[in-house]
Design a protein around this motif. Structure first.
Motif, PDB file in Angstrom:
ATOM      1  N   ASP A 130      67.062 -11.104  85.685  1.00 15.55           N
ATOM      2  CA  ASP A 130      66.724 -11.901  84.862  1.00 15.55           C
ATOM      3  C   ASP A 130      66.093  -9.682  83.756  1.00 15.55           C
ATOM      4  O   ASP A 130      64.516  -9.922  84.122  1.00 15.55           O
ATOM      5  CB  ASP A 130      65.646 -12.738  84.655  1.00 15.55           C
ATOM      6  N   GLN A 139      50.571 -14.027  96.136  1.00 15.30           N
ATOM      7  CA  GLN A 139      52.137 -13.311  95.508  1.00 15.30           C
ATOM      8  C   GLN A 139      52.519 -13.459  96.623  1.00 15.30           C
ATOM      9  O   GLN A 139      53.269 -12.585  97.089  1.00 15.30           O
ATOM     10  CB  GLN A 139      51.832 -11.434  95.556  1.00 15.30           C
ATOM     11  N   ASP A 142      66.522  -9.289  90.519  1.00  9.57           N
ATOM     12  CA  ASP A 142      66.356  -9.487  89.234  1.00  9.57           C
ATOM     13  C   ASP A 142      67.215  -9.055  88.420  1.00  9.57           C
ATOM     14  O   ASP A 142      67.222  -8.639  87.719  1.00  9.57           O
ATOM     15  CB  ASP A 142      64.859  -8.753  89.026  1.00  9.57           C
ATOM     16  N   GLY A 198      56.535  -9.811  91.474  1.00 14.91           N
ATOM     17  CA  GLY A 198      55.945 -10.653  91.677  1.00 14.91           C
ATOM     18  C   GLY A 198      55.258 -11.571  92.584  1.00 14.91           C
ATOM     19  O   GLY A 198      54.563 -11.843  93.052  1.00 14.91           O
ATOM     20  N   ALA A 199      56.265 -12.400  92.347  1.00 15.06           N
ATOM     21  CA  ALA A 199      56.876 -13.274  93.800  1.00 15.06           C
ATOM     22  C   ALA A 199      56.930 -13.427  94.672  1.00 15.06           C
ATOM     23  O   ALA A 199      56.257 -13.927  95.920  1.00 15.06           O
ATOM     24  CB  ALA A 199      57.948 -14.524  93.034  1.00 15.06           C
ATOM     25  N   MET A 224      62.872 -10.306  80.812  1.00 17.22           N
ATOM     26  CA  MET A 224      61.626 -11.713  82.295  1.00 17.22           C
ATOM     27  C   MET A 224      61.591 -11.194  83.358  1.00 17.22           C
ATOM     28  O   MET A 224      61.812 -12.495  83.630  1.00 17.22           O
ATOM     29  CB  MET A 224      61.835 -12.823  81.118  1.00 17.22           C
ATOM     30  N   PRO A 225      62.065  -9.918  83.750  1.00 15.22           N
ATOM     31  CA  PRO A 225      61.460 -10.147  86.028  1.00 15.22           C
ATOM     32  C   PRO A 225      60.727 -10.188  85.551  1.00 15.22           C
ATOM     33  O   PRO A 225      59.224  -9.739  86.077  1.00 15.22           O
ATOM     34  CB  PRO A 225      62.473  -8.647  85.178  1.00 15.22           C
ATOM     35  N   ASN A 226      60.462 -11.300  86.571  1.00 15.79           N
ATOM     36  CA  ASN A 226      59.575 -11.525  87.704  1.00 15.79           C
ATOM     37  C   ASN A 226      59.393 -11.564  89.129  1.00 15.79           C
ATOM     38  O   ASN A 226      58.505 -12.345  89.672  1.00 15.79           O
ATOM     39  CB  ASN A 226      58.442 -12.659  87.025  1.00 15.79           C
ATOM     40  N   PRO A 254      63.870  -5.166  91.766  1.00 15.23           N
ATOM     41  CA  PRO A 254      63.120  -5.520  90.838  1.00 15.23           C
ATOM     42  C   PRO A 254      63.472  -4.987  89.235  1.00 15.23           C
ATOM     43  O   PRO A 254      64.268  -3.485  89.594  1.00 15.23           O
ATOM     44  CB  PRO A 254      61.548  -5.377  91.135  1.00 15.23           C
ATOM     45  N   ASP A 287      55.200  -4.603  94.390  1.00  9.59           N
ATOM     46  CA  ASP A 287      55.152  -3.514  92.679  1.00  9.59           C
ATOM     47  C   ASP A 287      55.675  -2.526  92.897  1.00  9.59           C
ATOM     48  O   ASP A 287      55.499  -0.969  93.637  1.00  9.59           O
ATOM     49  CB  ASP A 287      53.177  -2.932  93.095  1.00  9.59           C
ATOM     50  N   THR A 306      63.213 -18.234  89.749  1.00  8.39           N
ATOM     51  CA  THR A 306      62.650 -17.443  90.250  1.00  8.39           C
ATOM     52  C   THR A 306      61.830 -17.728  91.946  1.00  8.39           C
ATOM     53  O   THR A 306      62.036 -16.842  92.936  1.00  8.39           O
ATOM     54  CB  THR A 306      61.853 -16.444  90.066  1.00  8.39           C
ATOM     55  N   THR A 364      59.094  -4.827  83.406  1.00  9.24           N
ATOM     56  CA  THR A 364      58.917  -5.239  83.187  1.00  9.24           C
ATOM     57  C   THR A 364      58.679  -4.367  81.196  1.00  9.24           C
ATOM     58  O   THR A 364      58.470  -4.560  80.472  1.00  9.24           O
ATOM     59  CB  THR A 364      57.127  -5.557  83.291  1.00  9.24           C
TER      60      THR A 364
END
Ligand code: ADP
Ligand code: MG
Length: 234
Positions: A40, A207, A38, A48-49, A43-45, A84, A53, A17, A87
């Motif tokens: 994933d 972030q 994203d 955040g990186a 577990m999408p994150n 994104p 939002d 990520t 979650t």
């Protein structure tokens, strides 16, 4: 037509990520039209990186046919576009990675480069992006276990005919990597090395990706070298 890269390794916590976020930002800073996705789904994150939002629709809503790609795309740092994930557990339960195909096809029409972050393991979350990508970029730390898991991802890629461009070694410190050991455990070339760098952790807490927040850091230099190696553009 865009080039599509999947950023992959069966091992979690190796920097997939972080690599997607920073590579996307560097390429965007260099003037390319880039979207990061994203992939994933569990577990999408990635958002955040990148300081995004996802308060409207997400990729999960696109996959279930509830919204368009456009309304789930957010503006990230340095002109980067971000698709994104949600979650929420219910969103994961109802989304199917197999529906990614038309999403990526649509993004290919609109951008120069599409980067797909992928999850750990060898499930559909990984399999589908590997299938859809023009090139697969592996990510690994230099620990034996991580290299072994990443080799499995390489083999999966090979089996389905994906073009594996090489591995980005992350969190590298002075005592590693042992190049012979890396080569014996993972059957692909090293495309770039990103040192262990506390600037990455600081960047994550604010972030803002390290290439934008701390461009003089050693990690940022590693990510710029990666972008150059991949595309020929600094
Ligand atoms: P993955 O997506 O493969 O699970 P992440 O990108 O989420 O991995 O990274 C896992 C952790 O490692 C994060 O806390 C991240 O900040 C940290 N990390 C990644 N690369 C580096 C680096 N070069 N130096 C220091 N910490 C790093
Ligand atoms: Mg990740």
């Amino acid at each position: 037509m865009a080039r599509v890269y999947a950023i992959a390794s069966a091992k979690g916590g190796v920097g997939k990520t972080t690599t997607t976020a920073n590579l996307g930002t560097v390429l965007s800073m260099a003037g390319q039209d880039v979207v990061v996705v994203d992939g994933d789904l569990g577990m999408p994150n990635l958002a955040g990186a990148l300081g995004v939002d996802p308060d409207r629709e997400t990729l999960h809503d696109v996959l279930t046919g509830e919204t368009t790609v456009e309304s789930a795309t957010y503006e990230g740092p340095e002109g980067l576009s971000v698709l994104p994930g949600s979650t929420a557990l219910e969103a994961f339960a109802s989304a199917n990675a197999k529906e990614l195909h038309p999403v990526i096809e649509e993004l290919k029409e609109r951008y120069d480069i599409v980067l797909i972050d992928t999850g750990a393991g060898l499930s559909d979350d990984t399999f589908v992006p590997l299938k859809l990508a023009d090139e697969v970029l592996l990510v690994s730390t230099t620990e034996r276990e991580a290299l072994g898991d990443t080799e499995k991802t390489r083999q999966l890629g090979e089996r389905i005919g994906a073009d594996v461009v090489g591995v980005v070694l992350t969190r590298v410190n002075q005592s590693n990597p042992n190049a012979d050991e890396v080569a014996s455990l993972l059957d692909t070339g090293v495309i770039a090395v990103v040192p262990e760098d506390s600037a990455i952790r600081e960047a994550l807490s604010t972030q803002v990706p390290v290439v934008a927040r701390a461009p003089n850091s050693i990690a940022a230099a590693g990510y710029r070298a990666l972008a150059e190696a991949l595309t020929g553009n600094p």
